[in-house]
Scaffold this motif. Structure first.
Motif, PDB file in Angstrom:
ATOM      1  N   MET A  79       0.825  -1.211   0.000  1.00 44.63           N
ATOM      2  CA  MET A  79       0.000   0.000   0.000  1.00 44.63           C
ATOM      3  C   MET A  79       0.860   1.261   0.000  1.00 44.63           C
ATOM      4  SD  MET A  79      -3.498  -0.426   0.197  1.00 44.63           S
ATOM      5  CE  MET A  79      -4.411   0.395   1.501  1.00 44.63           C
ATOM      6  N   GLU A  80       2.122   1.126   0.360  1.00 45.73           N
ATOM      7  CA  GLU A  80       3.059   2.256   0.288  1.00 45.73           C
ATOM      8  C   GLU A  80       3.488   2.520  -1.154  1.00 45.73           C
ATOM      9  OE1 GLU A  80       4.913   4.005   2.861  1.00 45.73           O
ATOM     10  OE2 GLU A  80       3.554   3.251   4.388  1.00 45.73           O
ATOM     11  N   LEU A  81       3.356   1.488  -1.999  1.00 43.39           N
ATOM     12  CA  LEU A  81       3.894   1.562  -3.356  1.00 43.39           C
ATOM     13  C   LEU A  81       2.841   1.577  -4.454  1.00 43.39           C
ATOM     14  CD1 LEU A  81       6.600  -1.211  -2.798  1.00 43.39           C
ATOM     15  CD2 LEU A  81       6.975   1.262  -2.714  1.00 43.39           C
ATOM     16  N   LYS A  82       1.689   0.949  -4.189  1.00 44.00           N
ATOM     17  CA  LYS A  82       0.685   0.784  -5.235  1.00 44.00           C
ATOM     18  C   LYS A  82      -0.700   1.185  -4.736  1.00 44.00           C
ATOM     19  CE  LYS A  82       0.977  -3.213  -7.473  1.00 44.00           C
ATOM     20  NZ  LYS A  82       1.098  -4.683  -7.703  1.00 44.00           N
ATOM     21  N   PRO A  83      -1.575   1.633  -5.631  1.00 45.40           N
ATOM     22  CA  PRO A  83      -2.963   1.897  -5.235  1.00 45.40           C
ATOM     23  C   PRO A  83      -3.639   0.605  -4.782  1.00 45.40           C
ATOM     24  CG  PRO A  83      -2.487   2.836  -7.399  1.00 45.40           C
ATOM     25  CD  PRO A  83      -1.331   1.952  -7.037  1.00 45.40           C
ATOM     26  N   PHE A  84      -4.580   0.735  -3.888  1.00 43.13           N
ATOM     27  CA  PHE A  84      -5.311  -0.400  -3.340  1.00 43.13           C
ATOM     28  C   PHE A  84      -5.872  -1.302  -4.443  1.00 43.13           C
ATOM     29  CE2 PHE A  84      -9.528  -2.067  -2.250  1.00 43.13           C
ATOM     30  CZ  PHE A  84      -9.242  -2.837  -1.135  1.00 43.13           C
ATOM     31  N   ASP A  85      -6.482  -0.689  -5.457  1.00 43.84           N
ATOM     32  CA  ASP A  85      -7.153  -1.483  -6.490  1.00 43.84           C
ATOM     33  C   ASP A  85      -6.181  -2.182  -7.441  1.00 43.84           C
ATOM     34  OD1 ASP A  85      -6.356   0.906  -7.631  1.00 43.84           O
ATOM     35  OD2 ASP A  85      -8.141   1.136  -8.864  1.00 43.84           O
ATOM     36  N   LYS A  86      -4.896  -1.868  -7.333  1.00 41.71           N
ATOM     37  CA  LYS A  86      -3.892  -2.531  -8.181  1.00 41.71           C
ATOM     38  C   LYS A  86      -3.183  -3.665  -7.439  1.00 41.71           C
ATOM     39  CE  LYS A  86      -4.461   0.408 -11.563  1.00 41.71           C
ATOM     40  NZ  LYS A  86      -5.218   0.004 -12.759  1.00 41.71           N
ATOM     41  N   TYR A 143      -3.574   4.585   5.260  1.00 43.46           N
ATOM     42  CA  TYR A 143      -4.964   5.023   5.450  1.00 43.46           C
ATOM     43  C   TYR A 143      -5.442   5.942   4.327  1.00 43.46           C
ATOM     44  CZ  TYR A 143      -5.057   2.560   9.802  1.00 43.46           C
ATOM     45  OH  TYR A 143      -5.022   1.562  10.725  1.00 43.46           O
ATOM     46  N   THR A 144      -4.543   6.738   3.781  1.00 40.20           N
ATOM     47  CA  THR A 144      -4.922   7.580   2.645  1.00 40.20           C
ATOM     48  C   THR A 144      -5.279   6.713   1.451  1.00 40.20           C
ATOM     49  OG1 THR A 144      -3.445   9.345   3.422  1.00 40.20           O
ATOM     50  CG2 THR A 144      -4.157   9.448   1.131  1.00 40.20           C
ATOM     51  N   ASN A 145      -4.479   5.699   1.212  1.00 43.91           N
ATOM     52  CA  ASN A 145      -4.737   4.757   0.126  1.00 43.91           C
ATOM     53  C   ASN A 145      -6.039   4.000   0.385  1.00 43.91           C
ATOM     54  OD1 ASN A 145      -4.470   3.081  -2.112  1.00 43.91           O
ATOM     55  ND2 ASN A 145      -2.448   2.328  -1.577  1.00 43.91           N
ATOM     56  N   ALA A 146      -6.226   3.564   1.613  1.00 42.62           N
ATOM     57  CA  ALA A 146      -7.420   2.790   1.970  1.00 42.62           C
ATOM     58  C   ALA A 146      -8.695   3.598   1.768  1.00 42.62           C
ATOM     59  CB  ALA A 146      -7.318   2.313   3.424  1.00 42.62           C
ATOM     60  N   ILE A 147      -8.688   4.853   2.206  1.00 43.72           N
ATOM     61  CA  ILE A 147      -9.892   5.676   2.111  1.00 43.72           C
ATOM     62  C   ILE A 147     -10.153   6.105   0.676  1.00 43.72           C
ATOM     63  CG2 ILE A 147      -9.062   8.050   2.431  1.00 43.72           C
ATOM     64  CD1 ILE A 147     -11.878   6.466   4.456  1.00 43.72           C
ATOM     65  N   ARG A 148      -9.102   6.265  -0.103  1.00 50.83           N
ATOM     66  CA  ARG A 148      -9.255   6.696  -1.501  1.00 50.83           C
ATOM     67  C   ARG A 148      -9.891   5.603  -2.360  1.00 50.83           C
ATOM     68  NH1 ARG A 148      -3.968   8.420  -3.170  1.00 50.83           N
ATOM     69  NH2 ARG A 148      -4.508  10.388  -2.184  1.00 50.83           N
ATOM     70  N   TYR A 149      -9.494   4.349  -2.127  1.00 52.74           N
ATOM     71  CA  TYR A 149      -9.937   3.275  -3.012  1.00 52.74           C
ATOM     72  C   TYR A 149     -10.969   2.326  -2.398  1.00 52.74           C
ATOM     73  CZ  TYR A 149      -6.164   4.813  -6.014  1.00 52.74           C
ATOM     74  OH  TYR A 149      -5.360   5.573  -6.822  1.00 52.74           O
ATOM     75  N   SER A 150     -11.198   2.439  -1.109  1.00 50.67           N
ATOM     76  CA  SER A 150     -12.208   1.575  -0.489  1.00 50.67           C
ATOM     77  C   SER A 150     -13.066   2.395   0.462  1.00 50.67           C
ATOM     78  CB  SER A 150     -11.533   0.418   0.254  1.00 50.67           C
ATOM     79  OG  SER A 150     -10.766   0.913   1.342  1.00 50.67           O
ATOM     80  N   ASN A 151     -13.415   3.600   0.024  1.00 48.73           N
ATOM     81  CA  ASN A 151     -14.093   4.576   0.879  1.00 48.73           C
ATOM     82  C   ASN A 151     -15.351   4.022   1.538  1.00 48.73           C
ATOM     83  OD1 ASN A 151     -14.726   7.031   2.096  1.00 48.73           O
ATOM     84  ND2 ASN A 151     -15.870   7.724   0.324  1.00 48.73           N
ATOM     85  N   THR A 152     -16.231   3.416   0.761  1.00 47.87           N
ATOM     86  CA  THR A 152     -17.503   2.945   1.292  1.00 47.87           C
ATOM     87  C   THR A 152     -17.303   1.882   2.363  1.00 47.87           C
ATOM     88  OG1 THR A 152     -18.568   3.398  -0.820  1.00 47.87           O
ATOM     89  CG2 THR A 152     -19.732   1.959   0.692  1.00 47.87           C
ATOM     90  N   GLU A 153     -16.472   0.895   2.071  1.00 52.28           N
ATOM     91  CA  GLU A 153     -16.268  -0.212   3.008  1.00 52.28           C
ATOM     92  C   GLU A 153     -15.567   0.256   4.279  1.00 52.28           C
ATOM     93  OE1 GLU A 153     -15.579  -0.263  -0.176  1.00 52.28           O
ATOM     94  OE2 GLU A 153     -16.881  -1.815  -1.005  1.00 52.28           O
ATOM     95  N   PHE A 154     -14.481   1.017   4.110  1.00 47.24           N
ATOM     96  CA  PHE A 154     -13.732   1.462   5.283  1.00 47.24           C
ATOM     97  C   PHE A 154     -14.551   2.437   6.125  1.00 47.24           C
ATOM     98  CE2 PHE A 154     -10.676   4.367   7.377  1.00 47.24           C
ATOM     99  CZ  PHE A 154     -10.086   3.445   8.225  1.00 47.24           C
TER     100      PHE A 154
END
Length: 196
Positions: A19-26, A93-104
């Motif tokens: 998650m430090e290197l890639k977007p969540f969805d990748k 957490y920035t990555n998590a909220i950006r790509y999994s906003n609804t779930e998180f």
């Protein structure tokens, strides 16, 4: 510590590095398991999907360490520590909220709501009045939506405000609003007739 917990921690560590290197969805499950020398079957034995893994990390690395502090008498300190722990893993957490906003956000809401439910439950003695489950659910949900929304926005905007500032504002606003809402809800405050 059980083997199951050790395995979950290894999976979580691999995921956080990615998650430090890639977007969540990748990030694929194969990417995660390759990073900790496990197979996909092992991942699915412990987690349903990446969303459940995010929630597990959030609960175990942020909520669990401050859980005992999230009581009325230590509320602000507990919230501040929560913000600090999230800031420590800012990219995650920035990555998590950006790509999994609804779930998180949904998971965050449920965790915060549980805490508010406990606070409202504790206020029964102060109010000296029975509070029904329906009433407690309404009040806890009302404040949980506000708190979870503020935390989510803080993450989305890059966590620029200091944890101390965020916790002070959130704690003060919620404490005052909480008392007013509960007392007003049960008709124990006059409305519009109080003297300044």
């Amino acid at each position: 510590m059980s083997n199951s917990v050790i395995t979950k921690q290894a999976i979580a560590a691999s995921f956080k590095k990615l998650m430090e290197l890639k977007p969540f969805d990748k990030i694929s499950i194969s990417d995660i398991t390759a990073g900790c020398d496990l197979n996909r079957q092992t991942f699915y034995y412990h987690f349903q999907d990446k969303y459940e893994l995010i929630n597990w990390i959030f609960y175990n690395e942020v909520i669990k360490p401050v859980d005992k502090q999230l009581l009325p008498e230590n509320w602000e300190r507990g919230i501040c520590d929560m913000f600090r722990l999230m800031l420590r893993d800012k990219k995650f957490y920035t990555n998590a909220i950006r790509y999994s906003n609804t779930e998180f956000s949904g998971y965050l809401f449920r965790i915060v709501r549980e805490k508010y439910y406990e606070v409202v439950e504790d206020m029964k003695t102060e109010l000296n009045k029975k509070i029904t489950d329906t009433d407690k659910n309404f009040i806890a949900s009302f404040f949980a939506y506000g708190s979870a929304g503020i935390i989510t926005e803080w993450i989305k905007k890059g966590m620029k405000e200091a944890p101390e500032m965020m916790s002070s504002m959130l704690s003060n606003a919620m404490r005052d609003c909480e008392k007013f809402a509960v007392k007003h809800y049960f008709g124990q405050m006059n409305t519009g007739t109080e003297k300044a």
